[in-house]
Design a protein around this motif. Structure first.
Motif, PDB file in Angstrom:
ATOM      1  N   LEU A   1      24.605 -12.644  44.039  1.00  0.00           N
ATOM      2  CA  LEU A   1      23.612 -11.709  42.066  1.00  0.00           C
ATOM      3  C   LEU A   1      22.835 -11.612  42.902  1.00  0.00           C
ATOM      4  O   LEU A   1      22.082 -12.060  43.892  1.00  0.00           O
ATOM      5  N   GLU A   2      22.191  -9.988  41.656  1.00  0.00           N
ATOM      6  CA  GLU A   2      20.755 -10.576  41.721  1.00  0.00           C
ATOM      7  C   GLU A   2      19.968 -11.309  41.469  1.00  0.00           C
ATOM      8  O   GLU A   2      20.072 -12.260  40.695  1.00  0.00           O
TER       9      GLU A   2
ATOM     10  N   SER B   1      31.712 -17.463  33.813  1.00  0.00           N
ATOM     11  CA  SER B   1      32.426 -16.717  34.507  1.00  0.00           C
ATOM     12  C   SER B   1      32.013 -15.031  34.353  1.00  0.00           C
ATOM     13  O   SER B   1      32.412 -14.355  35.291  1.00  0.00           O
TER      14      SER B   1
ATOM     15  N   ILE C   1      19.546 -12.102  37.852  1.00  0.00           N
ATOM     16  CA  ILE C   1      21.212 -12.391  37.098  1.00  0.00           C
ATOM     17  C   ILE C   1      21.283 -14.102  37.346  1.00  0.00           C
ATOM     18  O   ILE C   1      21.603 -14.774  36.581  1.00  0.00           O
TER      19      ILE C   1
ATOM     20  N   LYS D   1      31.898 -23.140  34.906  1.00  0.00           N
ATOM     21  CA  LYS D   1      32.850 -22.295  35.275  1.00  0.00           C
ATOM     22  C   LYS D   1      33.110 -21.347  34.427  1.00  0.00           C
ATOM     23  O   LYS D   1      32.692 -20.345  34.285  1.00  0.00           O
TER      24      LYS D   1
ATOM     25  N   LYS E   1      25.452 -13.310  52.103  1.00  0.00           N
ATOM     26  CA  LYS E   1      25.016 -12.799  51.109  1.00  0.00           C
ATOM     27  C   LYS E   1      24.053 -14.251  50.694  1.00  0.00           C
ATOM     28  O   LYS E   1      24.347 -14.801  50.990  1.00  0.00           O
TER      29      LYS E   1
ATOM     30  N   PHE F   1      29.281 -13.857  34.727  1.00  0.00           N
ATOM     31  CA  PHE F   1      28.350 -13.723  35.634  1.00  0.00           C
ATOM     32  C   PHE F   1      28.307 -13.801  36.953  1.00  0.00           C
ATOM     33  O   PHE F   1      28.128 -12.314  38.454  1.00  0.00           O
ATOM     34  N   GLY F   2      30.409 -13.938  37.797  1.00  0.00           N
ATOM     35  CA  GLY F   2      30.795 -12.818  39.047  1.00  0.00           C
ATOM     36  C   GLY F   2      31.920 -14.303  39.167  1.00  0.00           C
ATOM     37  O   GLY F   2      32.003 -15.114  38.545  1.00  0.00           O
ATOM     38  N   ASP F   3      32.335 -14.320  40.175  1.00  0.00           N
ATOM     39  CA  ASP F   3      33.264 -15.004  40.700  1.00  0.00           C
ATOM     40  C   ASP F   3      32.391 -16.413  40.697  1.00  0.00           C
ATOM     41  O   ASP F   3      31.355 -16.617  42.008  1.00  0.00           O
TER      42      ASP F   3
ATOM     43  N   MET G   1      27.418 -19.570  43.754  1.00  0.00           N
ATOM     44  CA  MET G   1      28.041 -17.805  43.568  1.00  0.00           C
ATOM     45  C   MET G   1      27.419 -17.269  44.275  1.00  0.00           C
ATOM     46  O   MET G   1      26.663 -17.471  44.684  1.00  0.00           O
ATOM     47  N   TYR G   2      28.298 -15.777  45.155  1.00  0.00           N
ATOM     48  CA  TYR G   2      27.721 -14.938  45.829  1.00  0.00           C
ATOM     49  C   TYR G   2      27.101 -13.380  45.652  1.00  0.00           C
ATOM     50  O   TYR G   2      27.499 -13.073  44.911  1.00  0.00           O
TER      51      TYR G   2
END
Ligand SMILES: Cc1cc2nc3c(=O)[nH]c(=O)nc-3n(C[C@H](O)[C@H](O)[C@H](O)COP(=O)(O)OP(=O)(O)OC[C@H]3O[C@@H](n4cnc5c(N)ncnc54)[C@H](O)[C@@H]3O)c2cc1C
Lengths: 490, 406
Positions: free
Chosen positions: B195-196, B264, B199, B260, B238, B266-268, B192-193
């Protein structure tokens, strides 16, 4: 026994009444056991052949009380024997007649469960199973699973570095412990590790685990929790020879499979367990393997197919995969109650040797031979994946002299294990039972290097003083290396 | 630089120890010296390399156990066990890129003496956890052994595991016996790219709490991610959050789908296949994310619970970049341009949170002013000194490497 018991007797005559006075100033009445009938409940552990009534039993509720009790024992230099549930099979919790037995079973609170860290911090007297039960609904468990898990305490597990059937995958206590709070012989409270991996500096946890109450009294522990697998299913494989079963295990591991558990039982063990648990074990085989596979339904199916494929090379005469949860539970109940089941037939001495798997059939044949020469029956239960062998030697406890004979028989078996490249104890510990056999595995220098560590934590040699180390060597060591306490002329 | 002592057999080593005791001098215990720049360097100690103690003495693949003399090159062991599809599961760290030394060196005993475990420690345990037995010679010149070649052994005190993280200051290991594991058939990684941090840590926590046996759970900040992503993805600029699964192809296909679904929100999520996945974790193990910079590098073990808050506090006070391994339980922090490399702030904050901080690389600043290992409290120091005294009363083995006099 000579030297040490003489030494202890000498001290005993000197146990001053003021010990009791000091203890009763500290604790309430219901925390002190002094009457003979009460003390009798603590005269032994699961090595029931040896019984010694202690001087007094105390039941602390807090770490502070433990520290104060240790300080009292230190002040008078009388032995302090830590005790959990008293299920030690090695006599690790057997008292001395002049000892204070400090029983931690009332310290049974779970202090903290932290699912972000995946850790639980518990008092020492919490039972093994209570930890898993507390996090079961959240999908976690505490991995080491001694068969005694319903009653044994986490402190007992730490003291013995206990294992269980599922340790093949998850490791034993030492691999699952992150921190302890421990009181030293002098009453100092120390913290080691915490809810994080790999403590700073020297790895004291590695020697505290397995120290059999000889370095300190553990009052709290922080352990790792693991996510529960989606599912698990055991299968049974029966073989006509021990060889075939042993080779099958080796082939499974060599092929790169590490099931969560691989348990082996020989014919006498199968028969008594089946009688006890109705697990549906086949009775016409010489050796039975219980192999458990974990994962999703589909993963389990695949895993089991792979294992069956490997096993087929060794012509198993019986194959059965548990189809329901109930069936799986019955299979494990049979195995986990094995000691109890055999206990109904006869008194037994449970050995705990470890051998390289490749030596299994040789060792089993020899064990049968040795037991035959003593005219004892034997049943073998084996954590096959990691080589931990439990021969249960059955004997008649009512016949005078039989215990000495069975001990000798057991010693021969353990010598055999060491000669085969293994060791004298895989999970039950040394206690008093195997103390004099330590020489099979260690020379005097090895033992000196261990005993020097005990001196750091227990300079007067008060903590569980008659366990683990051969008495004469320990005596010699103390004479050579112990700094005599000031004003002590014993 | 003094001449290097290179004993070949126990006798030589004992003589050298005796000689040092007689002269009142001390020895610097080394393997290939790949971690020589970690810990205090004491130029008065006479270097002694165990590299000629080199031989695999026992290997039984069907029992997952190997023994080797202390100075056996790690690569030799890996070569041997690879043939049987087995591996050292704790994913030991390789410091060559960080210290700009030649890769492929390192001796087997040092894996345990330093106990640096990599990302898979999360699932499979540390180097220490896989040390089954040792033979060793202590500072008194005594041979002793502990443990053995079997998986389980609880007879007496476990002096083998006590050698873990003792940095050659208690005894010189002459032989080690190690538990191996079968190599997982295959692997994949979910990325995952951007992310804070908080998170990302929450995502890692969710993943490692599943039954899917996550064997790597890291979050690299943007700065650190860049060199690790080289050749792995086209995204380079990133922060990356990575979750590794290792098992059969079927199993990881199933498990990665499950994870996944779970993550999901949380992001792509990007699926990284075996070759790139392997490369990424190799970069991690080789600490590529910290290399080629002039920063000081800290390695901090702490509780995942407190990791984020601690890192936030540190970043407020010290110019630093933070990445996480072990699902949040391990922080890698690089600091720049601070007089004490951030030591006082970092250690105060970590002490409060629980855990410890080691200075792995001092950057261009002098390391002498900062203790490389986390200072011990007085009670632990007392015990540490007592233990040192028992094993090495004349302080001939690596004195000062860990702490003053230790
Ligand atoms: C039926 C049965 C099955 C068993 N199955 C297994 C098995 O599968 N695997 C296995 O490993 N063991 C097994 N055991 C052995 C036993 O249960 C374990 O050794 C267990 O860990 C002992 O725990 P306990 O609380 O009963 O300790 P105790 O028996 O009370 O004490 C054991 C040792 O721990 C020390 N100790 C206790 N409390 C403390 C403390 N607070 N601080 C310091 N030291 C302390 C004692 O001094 C003693 O040396 C079995 C025993 C029985 C009876």
């Amino acid at each position: 026994m000579g030297i040490f018991s003489k030494l202890q007797d000498k001290i005993k005559s000197a146990v001053p009444r003021s010990v009791i006075r000091d203890l009763s100033e500290l604790l309430s009445e219901d925390q002190i056991v002094l009457d003979q009938s009460g003390l009798k409940a603590y005269e032994t552990d699961a090595l029931t052949a040896i019984k010694v009534i202690p001087f007094v039993v105390v039941m602390p509720h807090t770490t502070e009380e433990v520290a104060a009790i240790a300080a009292i024992s230190h002040k008078y230099s009388i032995p302090l024997v830590p005790r959990g549930a008293g299920t030690s099979l090695a006599g690790g919790a057997i008292p001395l007649s002049n000892a204070i037995v400090i029983c931690l079973s009332r310290m049974n609170r779970i202090l903290d469960i932290d699912l972000t860290n995946r850790t639980a911090t518990v008092q020492a007297g919490v039972t093994n199973l209570a930890i898993s039960a507390a996090v079961d609904r959240d999908g976690f468990f505490y991995a080491p699973d001694p068969s005694s898990q319903l009653s044994c305490t986490i402190a007992g597990n730490i003291a013995m570095n206990s294992g269980g059937a599922h340790c093949l995958k998850y490791g034993v206590t030492t691999h699952n412990l992150l921190g302890v709070k421990m009181v030293t012989a002098e009453g100092e409270v120390l913290d080691f590790g915490g809810p994080y991996y790999d403590p700073a500096g020297y790895d004291f946890l590695s020697i505290i685990t397995g120290s059999e109450g000889g370095l300190g009294i553990v009052t709290e522990a922080t352990v790792m929790l693991r996510p529960k697998p989606e599912g698990a299913r055991p299968l049974l494989l029966g073989f006509d020879t021990h060889d075939a079963a042993g080779d099958c295990v080796a082939a499974i591991i060599a092929a790169g499979h590490l099931p969560v558990a691989i348990e082996f039982m020989d014919k006498p063990a199968i028969h008594s367990c089946e009688k006890h648990a109705n697990a549906g074990y086949p009775l016409d085989v010489e050796a039975l393997l219980i192999i458990e596979v974990e994962g999703s339904e589909e993963e389990i199916d695949v895993g089991i197919q792979q294992i069956l494929r490997i096993a087929s090379q060794f012509n198993p005469s019986h194959k059965r995969v548990a189809q329901t949860k109930e069936e799986a539970a019955a299979i494990w109940l049979g195995r986990k109650s094995a000691f109890g089941a055999l206990g109904r037939i006869s008194e037994y001495l449970c050995m705990d040797g470890v051998i390289p798997l490749s030596k299994l059939s040789h060792v089993l044949a020899k064990i049968t031979e040795i037991c035959k020469s003593y005219k004892f029956d034997v049943a073998n239960i084996f954590h096959a994946g990691d080589g931990n062998l439990h021969p249960l030697i059955m004997y008649d406890a009512n016949r005078p002299g039989e215990f000495e004979r069975v001990e000798k028989c057991g010693a021969e078996i353990l010598e055999l294990c060491v000669l085969a490249g293994g060791c004298i104890t895989g999970e039950h510990g040394v206690g008093v039972e195997k103390r004099e056999l330590m020489g099979l595995q260690f020379d005097e220098t090895d033992l000196y290097n261990q005993m020097r560590i005990k001196l750091i934590f227990d300079p007067n040699w008060d903590l569980n003083p008659d366990k683990v180390f051969p008495l004469e060597i320990a005596e010699k060591f103390r004479e050579e290396e112990m700094i005599k306490p000031q004003g002590d002329n014993q | 630089m003094q001449d290097m002592l290179t004993p070949l057999v126990d006798r030589d080593l004992k003589d050298m120890i005796q000689d040092a005791r007689d002269k009142g001098s001390a020895l610097e215990i080394l393997g290939h010296g790949t971690k020589r720049s970690i810990g205090h360097y004491n130029e008065k100690n006479v270097p002694l390399s165990m590299r000629r103690f080199s031989e695999i003495t026992f290997y039984e693949p069907s029992e997952l156990v190997i023994s080797a003399r202390a100075g056996t090159p790690i690569v030799e062991i890996e070569r041997e066990i690879k043939g049987y599809n087995q591996h050292l599961p704790f994913e030991y760290l390789d410091f060559s890129s960080l210290f700009d030394t030649e890769p492929g060196y390192g001796t087997v005993a040092s894996l345990f003496a330093t106990n640096f475990s990599g990302s898979r420690r999360l699932l499979k345990g540390s180097a220490r956890d896989h040390l089954l037995g040792i033979k060793a010679i202590n500072g008194r010149g005594e041979n002793f052994s502990s443990g053995g070649r079997v998986m389980k052994n609880v007879a007496g005190l476990d002096l083998a595991k006590l050698m873990a993280n003792s940095w050659g200051t208690l005894a010189v290991m002459t032989e080690v016996t190690i538990k191996l594991l079968p190599k997982p058939p295959t692997e994949c990684t979910l990325f995952m790219y951007g992310l804070e941090e908080d998170i990302a840590l929450e995502a890692l926590r969710s993943a490692v709490s599943t039954p899917f046996e996550v064997s790597g759970a890291v979050h690299l900040c943007r700065d650190h991610a860049h060199p690790c992503l080289e050749g792995v993805t086209y995204v380079r600029d990133k922060a990356v959050t990575a979750i590794r699964l290792e098992n059969t192809a079927k199993s990881i296909a199933y498990r990665s789908e499950k994870i996944k679904d779970l993550l999901s929100a949380f992001g792509d999520i990007y699926y990284i296949d075996e070759p790139e996945s392997k490369l990424f974790w190799q970069n991690m193990r080789q600490l590529q994310f910290l290399s080629g910079r002039d920063d000081a590098v800290w390695r901090i073990s702490t509780s995942p619970q407190r990791a984020y808050q601690s890192a936030r506090q540190i970043k407020k006070l010290v110019d630093s970049q933070v990445s996480y391994d072990w699902g949040g339980g391990l922080l890698w922090i690089s600091t720049r341009g601070v007089a004490d490399m951030g030591s006082s702030d970092i250690r105060r904050i970590i002490a409060q949170a629980g855990g410890h901080a080691s200075l792995i690389h001092a950057g261009s600043e002098a390391s002498q002013i900062v203790s490389p290992f986390h200072p011990l409290d007085p009670t632990h120091m007392k015990l540490t000194k007592a233990l040192k005294q028992m094993f090495d009363p004349d302080s001939v083995l690596n004195p000062g490497r860990m702490y003053n006099g230790i």
